[in-house]
Design an enzyme around this catalytic site. Structure first.
Site, mmCIF file in Angstrom:
data_model
loop_
_atom_site.group_PDB
_atom_site.id
_atom_site.type_symbol
_atom_site.label_atom_id
_atom_site.label_comp_id
_atom_site.label_asym_id
_atom_site.label_seq_id
_atom_site.Cartn_x
_atom_site.Cartn_y
_atom_site.Cartn_z
ATOM 1 N N LYS A 14 0.848 -1.212 0.000
ATOM 2 C CA LYS A 14 0.000 0.000 0.000
ATOM 3 C C LYS A 14 0.869 1.241 0.000
ATOM 4 C CE LYS A 14 0.841 1.266 4.490
ATOM 5 N NZ LYS A 14 1.607 2.441 4.911
ATOM 6 N N PRO A 99 9.225 -3.943 -0.335
ATOM 7 C CA PRO A 99 10.330 -3.489 0.525
ATOM 8 C C PRO A 99 10.029 -3.744 2.005
ATOM 9 C CG PRO A 99 9.690 -1.753 -1.028
ATOM 10 C CD PRO A 99 8.710 -2.872 -1.196
ATOM 11 N N GLY A 102 9.751 -0.489 4.800
ATOM 12 C CA GLY A 102 9.681 0.487 3.718
ATOM 13 C C GLY A 102 8.452 1.367 3.765
ATOM 14 N N MET A 104 5.431 0.384 3.328
ATOM 15 C CA MET A 104 4.436 -0.093 2.351
ATOM 16 C C MET A 104 3.639 -1.287 2.872
ATOM 17 S SD MET A 104 6.304 0.541 -1.288
ATOM 18 C CE MET A 104 4.721 0.757 -2.115
ATOM 19 N N GLY A 107 4.841 -6.569 5.735
ATOM 20 C CA GLY A 107 4.555 -7.592 6.741
ATOM 21 C C GLY A 107 3.050 -7.746 6.942
ATOM 22 N N SER A 108 2.339 -6.625 6.905
ATOM 23 C CA SER A 108 0.880 -6.654 7.042
ATOM 24 C C SER A 108 0.253 -7.349 5.834
ATOM 25 C CB SER A 108 0.330 -5.230 7.145
ATOM 26 O OG SER A 108 0.885 -4.582 8.259
ATOM 27 N N ASP A 141 -2.344 -1.903 9.912
ATOM 28 C CA ASP A 141 -2.442 -1.918 8.448
ATOM 29 C C ASP A 141 -2.971 -3.241 7.900
ATOM 30 O OD1 ASP A 141 -1.422 0.647 8.242
ATOM 31 O OD2 ASP A 141 0.645 -0.026 7.893
HETATM 32 O O1 C5P Z 1 -0.261 -1.453 14.460
HETATM 33 P P1 C5P Z 1 1.181 -1.753 14.221
HETATM 34 O O2 C5P Z 1 1.667 -2.904 15.060
HETATM 35 O O3 C5P Z 1 1.522 -1.934 12.789
HETATM 36 O O4 C5P Z 1 1.953 -0.460 14.703
HETATM 37 C C1 C5P Z 1 3.355 -0.486 14.873
HETATM 38 C C2 C5P Z 1 3.754 0.689 15.738
HETATM 39 O O5 C5P Z 1 3.553 1.919 15.038
HETATM 40 C C3 C5P Z 1 2.956 0.863 17.020
HETATM 41 O O6 C5P Z 1 3.503 0.077 18.056
HETATM 42 C C4 C5P Z 1 3.110 2.339 17.288
HETATM 43 O O7 C5P Z 1 4.371 2.626 17.857
HETATM 44 C C5 C5P Z 1 3.101 2.941 15.905
HETATM 45 N N1 C5P Z 1 1.752 3.351 15.492
HETATM 46 C C6 C5P Z 1 1.176 4.454 16.102
HETATM 47 N N2 C5P Z 1 -0.078 4.840 15.728
HETATM 48 C C7 C5P Z 1 -0.748 4.182 14.758
HETATM 49 C C8 C5P Z 1 -0.181 3.068 14.120
HETATM 50 C C9 C5P Z 1 1.081 2.677 14.513
HETATM 51 O O8 C5P Z 1 1.772 5.084 16.985
HETATM 52 N N3 C5P Z 1 -1.950 4.588 14.403
#
Ligand code: C5P
Length: 317
Positions: A14, A99, A102, A104, A107-108, A141
């Site tokens: 994305k 990437p 990256g 994008m 992993g999600s 994501d």
């Molecule tokens: O949701 P995810 O595990 O992908 O998020 C990774 C990190 O990115 C979170 O632990 C946080 O530090 C940060 N994040 C955030 N606010 C969001 C999404 C992600 O602070 N809305």
């Protein structure tokens, strides 16, 4: 279930066309207003019945990605098994091209791909909507990774409303030789606000809102109009942490891109081009400039992961 049956999906990356960052909530996440577009850089995720859960990797961007239970795709298998009562006895193979670190959502994408593939392998019959709700437990994501297309995301980015896109847009993605850590970029954004004496907590910062201009431009058929609306609040933080990305942005813009934008929390830089031909020219200029590790063209929107069945001969029946 026949042990020789595998399900493969192509899971797209994305780009955020809008990424507006609000305040930090008490759970540590930031309120977001995000417009996601799925683009044609894909990982291939294959699930095959096995004695136990395992992960293997191949592909040009697989270096450093964990091939064990900590991989988000393995966590997705465990979660879907838990809620459905299935045994998480599958082998997950990820052929990586998106990437890593990256911005994008590679992993999600793999986790979303694993959910869609296991839903088919185990004949669960769960809807996209149900899979996307479950996906939020894996990361902000992942729900969009299940849906694909284009969507507005609120909350921490996981509450999605699909959006209409009027035409296919052509992109160049310049990958960096280094990755960015998403938590570090969000933390740096917040400390920048604190140091400037600005409010930073979710209850003190106005809730970020969808850009109506952007959504209207997306529904139309003019990439020039869309280019004028792209916004990423993380970009100034990413370019401060990694000043060399300013040269990447300048190179792509100077080579005829309509706009350049850091993807999510970086380090990939995306360029919107007027058409495929000019996207090729921007990619060539970026490669020649030495301001990125690689430059790849892509288009969007593309659909989310769709299952293809194969037998052990690798043939699609
Ligand atoms: O949701 P995810 O595990 O992908 O998020 C990774 C990190 O990115 C979170 O632990 C946080 O530090 C940060 N994040 C955030 N606010 C969001 C999404 C992600 O602070 N809305």
């Amino acid at each position: 279930m026949p042990l020789d049956r595998s399900i493969t999906v192509r899971a797209p990356a994305k780009v955020n066309l809008q990424l507006t960052v609000g305040g930090r909530r008490s759970d540590g996440y930031h309120e977001l207003a995000s417009v996601f577009l799925a683009v044609s850089l894909f990982d291939r995720v294959t699930v095959t019945p096995a004695e136990q859960l395992g992960v293997t990797l191949s592909g040009p961007t697989s270096g450093g990605v964990p091939a064990d239970a900590s991989n988000l795709a393995a966590q997705a298998v465990e979660l879907l098994a838990e809620v459905s009562g299935a045994e998480p006895a599958v082998h997950v193979h990820i052929d990586k091209h998106i990437p890593v670190q990256g911005g994008m959502a590679g992993g999600s994408a793999d986790a979303a791909g694993a959910l869609v593939a296991c839903n088919t392998l185990w004949n669960l019959g769960m809807s996209r909507h149900d899979l996307a709700s479950l996906a939020a437990e894996l990361g902000s994501d992942v729900p969009f990774g299940v849906l694909g297309g284009a969507a507005f995301g609120s909350g921490r980015g996981e509450r999605l409303t699909p959006l209409t896109v009027g035409t296919t847009h052509h992109w160049v993605f310049a990958t960096a030789a280094f990755g960015m850590s998403t938590p570090e970029v969000f933390a740096a954004t917040e400390s920048g606000r604190r140091n400037a004496g600005l409010p930073w907590a979710a209850d003190a910062v106005p809730s970020p809102r969808m850009s109506r201009r952007l959504v209207d431009a997306l529904a139309g058929d003019d990439s020039h109009a869309l280019a004028e609306t792209l916004v990423n609040d993380l970009e100034p933080v990413v370019t401060r942490l990694r000043p060399e990305l300013a040269a990447t942005l300048a190179t792509g813009r100077g080579a005829g891109a309509l706009a350049g934008i850091v993807c999510g929390s970086g380090a990939t830089v995306g360029f919107l081009a007027p058409d495929r031909h000019r996207a090729q020219a921007v990619a060539e200029a970026l490669r020649a400039s030495g301001t990125c590790a690689a430059a790849r063209i892509a288009h969007g929107p593309v659909q989310g992961p769709e299952p293809e069945e194969t037998d052990t001969t690798g043939e699609t029946p």
